[in-house]
Design an enzyme around this catalytic site. Structure first.
Site, mmCIF file in Angstrom:
data_model
loop_
_atom_site.group_PDB
_atom_site.id
_atom_site.type_symbol
_atom_site.label_atom_id
_atom_site.label_comp_id
_atom_site.label_asym_id
_atom_site.label_seq_id
_atom_site.Cartn_x
_atom_site.Cartn_y
_atom_site.Cartn_z
ATOM 1 N N LEU A 125 -0.316 -11.989 8.690
ATOM 2 C CA LEU A 125 -1.133 -10.847 9.110
ATOM 3 C C LEU A 125 -2.589 -11.284 9.328
ATOM 4 C CD1 LEU A 125 -1.252 -7.683 9.465
ATOM 5 C CD2 LEU A 125 -1.902 -7.570 7.059
ATOM 6 N N SER A 132 -9.645 -7.533 5.938
ATOM 7 C CA SER A 132 -9.523 -6.135 5.502
ATOM 8 C C SER A 132 -9.201 -5.220 6.680
ATOM 9 C CB SER A 132 -10.838 -5.671 4.855
ATOM 10 O OG SER A 132 -11.057 -6.353 3.642
ATOM 11 N N GLN A 336 -14.600 -17.368 -23.216
ATOM 12 C CA GLN A 336 -15.656 -17.123 -24.200
ATOM 13 C C GLN A 336 -15.166 -17.443 -25.613
ATOM 14 O OE1 GLN A 336 -18.390 -16.396 -22.738
ATOM 15 N NE2 GLN A 336 -19.664 -16.275 -24.566
ATOM 16 N N GLU A 363 -4.263 -9.655 -0.401
ATOM 17 C CA GLU A 363 -3.410 -8.460 -0.252
ATOM 18 C C GLU A 363 -4.217 -7.171 -0.455
ATOM 19 O OE1 GLU A 363 0.590 -8.689 -1.387
ATOM 20 O OE2 GLU A 363 0.563 -10.868 -1.611
HETATM 21 N N1 CAA Z 1 3.164 2.838 4.578
HETATM 22 C C1 CAA Z 1 3.525 3.388 5.759
HETATM 23 N N2 CAA Z 1 2.622 3.786 6.712
HETATM 24 C C2 CAA Z 1 1.323 3.585 6.445
HETATM 25 C C3 CAA Z 1 0.880 3.006 5.241
HETATM 26 C C4 CAA Z 1 1.870 2.628 4.289
HETATM 27 N N3 CAA Z 1 1.498 2.096 3.130
HETATM 28 N N4 CAA Z 1 -0.460 2.925 5.259
HETATM 29 C C5 CAA Z 1 -0.858 3.445 6.429
HETATM 30 N N5 CAA Z 1 0.219 3.851 7.139
HETATM 31 C C6 CAA Z 1 0.217 4.485 8.449
HETATM 32 C C7 CAA Z 1 -0.556 5.797 8.382
HETATM 33 O O1 CAA Z 1 0.278 6.870 8.000
HETATM 34 C C8 CAA Z 1 -1.081 5.933 9.791
HETATM 35 O O2 CAA Z 1 -0.049 6.439 10.629
HETATM 36 P P1 CAA Z 1 -0.442 7.301 11.956
HETATM 37 O O3 CAA Z 1 -1.206 6.346 12.833
HETATM 38 O O4 CAA Z 1 0.889 7.680 12.480
HETATM 39 O O5 CAA Z 1 -1.280 8.427 11.449
HETATM 40 C C9 CAA Z 1 -1.337 4.504 10.218
HETATM 41 O O6 CAA Z 1 -0.519 3.684 9.383
HETATM 42 C C10 CAA Z 1 -2.787 4.128 10.057
HETATM 43 O O7 CAA Z 1 -3.097 4.292 8.675
HETATM 44 P P2 CAA Z 1 -4.576 4.344 8.121
HETATM 45 O O8 CAA Z 1 -5.331 5.438 8.792
HETATM 46 O O9 CAA Z 1 -4.507 4.322 6.650
HETATM 47 O O10 CAA Z 1 -5.150 2.970 8.653
HETATM 48 P P3 CAA Z 1 -6.517 2.420 8.430
HETATM 49 O O11 CAA Z 1 -6.894 1.660 9.637
HETATM 50 O O12 CAA Z 1 -7.452 3.475 7.965
HETATM 51 O O13 CAA Z 1 -6.234 1.401 7.219
HETATM 52 C C11 CAA Z 1 -6.883 -0.019 5.474
HETATM 53 C C12 CAA Z 1 -7.270 0.843 6.668
HETATM 54 C C13 CAA Z 1 -6.226 0.812 4.384
HETATM 55 C C14 CAA Z 1 -8.190 -0.561 5.001
HETATM 56 C C15 CAA Z 1 -5.903 -1.132 5.905
HETATM 57 O O14 CAA Z 1 -6.356 -1.746 7.073
HETATM 58 C C16 CAA Z 1 -5.737 -2.175 4.797
HETATM 59 O O15 CAA Z 1 -4.988 -1.984 3.837
HETATM 60 N N6 CAA Z 1 -6.427 -3.320 4.932
HETATM 61 C C17 CAA Z 1 -6.263 -4.452 4.010
HETATM 62 C C18 CAA Z 1 -5.306 -5.426 4.599
HETATM 63 C C19 CAA Z 1 -4.863 -6.483 3.632
HETATM 64 O O16 CAA Z 1 -4.453 -6.180 2.521
HETATM 65 N N7 CAA Z 1 -4.921 -7.742 4.090
HETATM 66 C C20 CAA Z 1 -4.501 -8.907 3.341
HETATM 67 C C21 CAA Z 1 -3.048 -9.170 3.615
HETATM 68 S S1 CAA Z 1 -2.185 -10.577 3.559
HETATM 69 C C22 CAA Z 1 -2.737 -11.757 2.528
HETATM 70 O O17 CAA Z 1 -3.515 -11.504 1.670
HETATM 71 C C23 CAA Z 1 -2.252 -13.177 2.749
HETATM 72 C C24 CAA Z 1 -1.073 -13.635 1.982
HETATM 73 O O18 CAA Z 1 -0.344 -14.521 2.428
HETATM 74 C C25 CAA Z 1 -0.788 -13.122 0.653
#
Ligand code: CAA
Length: 396
Positions: A125, A132, A336, A363
């Protein structure tokens, strides 16, 4: 409400604790120094069923519940967070996502290989310009006849150079923003797919972290996971599972920090008595105990929601946020209590401290969890100010 583990969960706990304290913990320091652990360990874990805990038996998994999954992550995380990270990505981010969104053919093709440890999976991803802000990916998926061409780069990918299978999120139509994203199951031997190890990490040194490069990687439409435009929801759903694994692993870090602090404090003498008998050390131990147990209960609460098959975004954000902060504090207090020895890699706290640090970054950072919770409480979106809306399913 029942706070007791079931007999089956206790058996999993015993088996996983025995294996990880005998086969992982004694080697964790050396693996950390060497910045690698043997991949064959995954097959050993698979034989005990720990690589497919919540995956149905018909796909090669153990068919257990999500509390059992948390117990496995806690026990492995207690011993070595690098190994726990590999497992979390494999089981929570990749296998569970395939289980939920793949068609029957894709499930049969990949789940048995992943649950047996024959194949390793990774979750593609994050990009250099999108962490983020996960909806803002620039990796492109372009339709060409019946196939797709993938072009782009991913960074900070756990299991990135080990992976045989990469779950890749890519943009099919930039005008549609997050609604244009799609997910693909890409076999990493496909021409045009390359990976490269990322070095110099503060912690999780024994875990494999890579960059992925895709140059005209051609995959058939049958490699698509879910529908075009569903990619963002698939990624967020996967992260609901992944964050639960991180939180469970953090409980293991905190418990380890506490256990080694009690043991060290009882044998280390200062001013003529064991330091564990002093009030200020006991204050630290008491705080570690309460916070570790509170984090564990938040994990189990999220697990209970997952067991019911309900959306778990809010309880998972709570436990991910809290447990990752608790693990950092507990490891810091352990240093500590150990004094100068806590600063040396001859004792566990130093590695626990470095390994805990990433948990409030990967994550979804602690700040992202806070904003998800803040939006849940207020109905106001802090990361999309021009459009203050609450998506369905996240209302308080
Ligand atoms: N399950 C199902 N659907 C979901 C959902 C979930 N948990 N979360 C959101 N959705 C859906 C919403 O219902 C919405 O649907 P509609 O468009 O139909 O209304 C759509 O997705 C958009 O949702 P949001 O409005 O919540 O989206 P957003 O843009 O506001 O999200 C955010 C913002 C919460 C900050 C999100 O972008 C986020 O979580 N960012 C962090 C990403 C992350 O964790 N990255 C690191 C990942 S991988 C990693 O670390 C590497 C590895 O190898 C371990």
């Amino acid at each position: 409400m029942d706070f007791e583990l079931t007999q089956e969960q206790r058996m999993i706990q015993d088996a996983c604790r025995t294996f990880s304290r005998q086969q992982i913990l004694p080697k964790a320091r050396q693996w950390d120094i060497e910045e690698a652990y043997p991949r064959e360990l995954l097959q050993e874990l698979a034989k005990l069923g720990f690589l497919g805990v919540p995956i149905p038996e018909k796909y090669g998994g153990s068919g257990l519940d999500y509390i059992s999954e948390a117990i496995v992550f806690e026990e492995i995380g207690y011993a070595d967070s690098s190994v726990r990270t590999t497992l979390s990505v494999q089981m929570s981010l990749v296998e569970l996502t395939i289980l939920k969104y793949a068609n029957e053919e894709q499930r049969k093709q990949y789940l048995p290989r992943l649950c047996s440890g024959e194949w390793v999976g990774c979750f593609g991803l994050t990009e250099p310009g999108a962490g983020s802000d996960a909806g803002n990916l620039v990796t492109r998926a372009t339709r060409q006849g019946g196939d797709w061409l993938l072009n782009g780069q991913k960074v900070w990918i756990s299991n990135g150079t080990w992976a045989d299978l990469a779950l890749i999120f890519a943009q099919t139509d930039p005008d549609k923003k997050h609604k244009g994203l799609a997910a693909f199951l890409v076999e990493t031997r496909t021409p045009g797919f390359h990976s490269q190890k990322m070095k110099g990490k503060l912690g999780l040194r024994a875990s494999d972290t890579g960059e992925l490069f895709m140059e005209n990687v051609r995959v058939p439409d049958s490699a698509r996971l879910g529908e075009i435009g569903e990619g963002f929801k698939i990624a967020m759903g996967a992260l609901d599972n992944g964050r639960y694994g991180v939180a469970s692993g953090c409980v293991g870090i905190a418990q380890h920090a506490l256990d080694c602090s009690v043991a060290y404090g009882k044998q280390r003498k200062a001013f003529g008595k064991a330091i564990a008998g002093t009030q200020l050390v006991q204050e630290m131990l008491a705080n570690m105990l309460v916070e570790t147990q509170a984090a564990r209960l938040l994990v189990y609460q999220a697990g209970a929601v997952k067991n019911k098959g309900e959306r778990c975004t809010i309880p998972v954000s709570m436990c991910k946020y809290y447990a990752s902060e608790v693990a950092k504090r507990a490891a810091d207090m352990a240093i500590q209590i150990h004094g100068g020895y806590g600063y040396s890699n001859e004792y566990a706290p130093e590695r626990l401290w470095r390994d805990a640090r990433v948990a409030s970054l990967y994550e979804g950072t602690s700040q992202i969890q806070q904003l998800i919770l803040g939006r849940h409480l207020t109905g106001l979106q802090a990361f999309e100010d021009e459009q203050q809306r609450v998506p369905a399913g996240l209302q308080a």
